[in-house]
Design a protein around this motif. Structure first.
Motif, short mmCIF file in Angstrom:
data_model
loop_
_atom_site.label_atom_id
_atom_site.label_comp_id
_atom_site.label_asym_id
_atom_site.label_seq_id
_atom_site.Cartn_x
_atom_site.Cartn_y
_atom_site.Cartn_z
N VAL A 1 0.87 -1.17 0.00
CA VAL A 1 0.00 0.00 0.00
C VAL A 1 0.91 1.22 0.00
N LEU A 2 0.97 1.92 -1.12
CA LEU A 2 1.89 3.04 -1.29
C LEU A 2 1.24 4.35 -0.85
N ASN A 3 2.08 5.30 -0.47
CA ASN A 3 1.59 6.62 -0.09
C ASN A 3 2.55 7.68 -0.65
N ARG A 4 2.31 8.93 -0.30
CA ARG A 4 3.11 10.02 -0.88
C ARG A 4 4.58 9.96 -0.46
N VAL A 5 4.88 9.20 0.58
CA VAL A 5 6.26 9.06 1.02
C VAL A 5 6.96 7.91 0.29
N THR A 6 6.28 6.77 0.18
CA THR A 6 6.90 5.57 -0.40
C THR A 6 6.75 5.48 -1.92
N PHE A 7 5.81 6.21 -2.48
CA PHE A 7 5.56 6.12 -3.93
C PHE A 7 6.75 6.60 -4.77
N PRO A 8 7.30 7.79 -4.51
CA PRO A 8 8.40 8.27 -5.38
C PRO A 8 9.62 7.37 -5.36
N GLY A 9 10.03 6.86 -4.21
CA GLY A 9 11.23 6.06 -4.11
C GLY A 9 11.09 4.67 -4.68
N GLU B 1 14.16 5.34 -11.15
CA GLU B 1 14.69 4.46 -12.18
C GLU B 1 15.49 3.30 -11.60
N MET B 2 16.03 3.48 -10.41
CA MET B 2 16.82 2.44 -9.76
C MET B 2 15.99 1.62 -8.77
N SER B 3 14.69 1.65 -8.96
CA SER B 3 13.79 0.91 -8.07
C SER B 3 14.07 -0.59 -8.11
N LEU B 4 13.59 -1.27 -7.09
CA LEU B 4 13.75 -2.72 -7.02
C LEU B 4 13.07 -3.43 -8.17
N ALA B 5 12.05 -2.78 -8.75
CA ALA B 5 11.28 -3.41 -9.84
C ALA B 5 11.41 -2.61 -11.12
N GLU B 6 11.49 -3.31 -12.23
CA GLU B 6 11.55 -2.69 -13.56
C GLU B 6 10.21 -2.06 -13.92
N ASP C 1 -8.40 10.73 -12.22
CA ASP C 1 -9.64 11.51 -12.21
C ASP C 1 -10.86 10.70 -11.79
N TRP C 2 -10.76 9.36 -11.85
CA TRP C 2 -11.91 8.52 -11.52
C TRP C 2 -11.42 7.23 -10.91
N TYR C 3 -12.31 6.53 -10.24
CA TYR C 3 -11.92 5.30 -9.55
C TYR C 3 -12.77 4.12 -10.03
N PRO C 4 -12.23 2.93 -10.05
CA PRO C 4 -10.80 2.64 -9.88
C PRO C 4 -10.01 2.94 -11.15
N GLU C 5 -8.72 3.18 -11.00
CA GLU C 5 -7.85 3.40 -12.14
C GLU C 5 -6.54 2.66 -11.91
N ILE C 6 -6.04 2.01 -12.95
CA ILE C 6 -4.78 1.27 -12.88
C ILE C 6 -3.78 1.91 -13.82
N VAL C 7 -2.56 2.14 -13.31
CA VAL C 7 -1.52 2.76 -14.12
C VAL C 7 -0.31 1.84 -14.14
N HIS C 8 0.23 1.66 -15.34
CA HIS C 8 1.43 0.85 -15.55
C HIS C 8 2.62 1.79 -15.74
N TYR C 9 3.64 1.64 -14.89
CA TYR C 9 4.85 2.46 -14.94
C TYR C 9 6.04 1.58 -15.34
N HIS C 10 6.93 2.17 -16.12
CA HIS C 10 8.20 1.49 -16.45
C HIS C 10 9.34 2.45 -16.15
N ARG C 11 10.14 2.09 -15.15
CA ARG C 11 11.25 2.93 -14.69
C ARG C 11 10.80 4.37 -14.43
N GLY C 12 9.66 4.50 -13.79
CA GLY C 12 9.16 5.81 -13.39
C GLY C 12 8.25 6.50 -14.38
N ASP C 13 8.20 6.03 -15.61
CA ASP C 13 7.37 6.66 -16.64
C ASP C 13 6.05 5.92 -16.80
N MET C 14 4.97 6.67 -16.99
CA MET C 14 3.67 6.06 -17.24
C MET C 14 3.64 5.46 -18.64
N LEU C 15 3.24 4.21 -18.72
CA LEU C 15 3.12 3.53 -20.02
C LEU C 15 1.68 3.40 -20.48
#
Length: 204
Positions: A47-55, A60-65, A127-141
């Motif tokens: 469960v991510l929040n404003r503190v854990t989300f950016p890191g 780009e050096m996150s544990l996950a690609e 803007d609406w719920y639920p919404e799923i976002v796929h990120y790759h090395r920090g960028d939205m895909l």
């Protein structure tokens, strides 16, 4: 004459022994108030929040690609109905794609409670719920959002979306044994100029 305390004690014994219908109020016993408990929702993903989300997601050096994040609010019925499907799919894809990983995971799934971290959700243009976002090395895909159909249709569309997004190739440098050089790839560095010499044969 018996004291009032003795009479009260005798009345308690009489009620308890011979009158099942005798209530606790009738014999002066105190009853405990009903205790209401709130059960927190269990999650098999971070469960991510404003503190854990950016890191994690945006680094780009996150544990996950790749990161896949569900943005939702727990009081909204579509979120309640689709969340378990998302958690089941997350467990399936992580077990399938991360099985042979060593230093870096190909994918991690997470979720954000927008009722708690509304600012974070606004920053991610949710803007609406639920919404799923796929990120790759920090960028939205890619993004997936609730459609105009039934919740059954939405569950099927969400499943299809995640299947398509998880159809990526794991980088070779993350596979087991990719960093172990073959003997044909080594060179005797004693033959190199002095600044590059080393007593061991090293991969190029």
């Amino acid at each position: 004459m018996p004291s009032s305390r003795s009479s009260f004690a005798f009345l308690q014994l009489l009620c308890l022994a011979s009158a099942p219908a005798c209530s606790a109020q009738q014999i002066g016993l105190k009853t405990k108030a009903k205790v209401e408990t709130t059960v927190t929702r269990a999650s098999s993903v971070p469960v991510l929040n404003r503190v854990t989300f950016p890191g994690n997601v945006q680094d780009e050096m996150s544990l996950a690609e790749h990161w896949v994040v569900l943005f939702c609010v727990d009081w909204y019925e579509p979120c309640q109905m689709l969340r378990q499907t998302y958690l089941d799919l997350a467990r399936h894809h992580e077990q399938k794609l991360n099985v042979d990983s060593l230093l870096r995971l190909p994918v991690r799934f997470g979720e954000v409670d927008c009722a708690v971290d509304k600012v974070l959700c606004n920053e991610q243009h949710v803007d609406w719920y639920p919404e799923i976002v796929h990120y790759h090395r920090g960028d939205m895909l890619a993004r997936w959002g609730l459609g105009p159909g039934s919740l059954k249709d939405d569950a099927e569309n969400m499943t299809t979306f995640l299947e398509e997004q998880m159809n990526f190739t794991v980088p070779e440098d993350e596979a087991i044994g990719a960093s172990i050089p073959d003997s044909s790839e080594t060179q005797d560095l004693w033959a190199l100029p002095a600044p590059q010499q080393h007593p061991l044969k090293t991969a190029l």
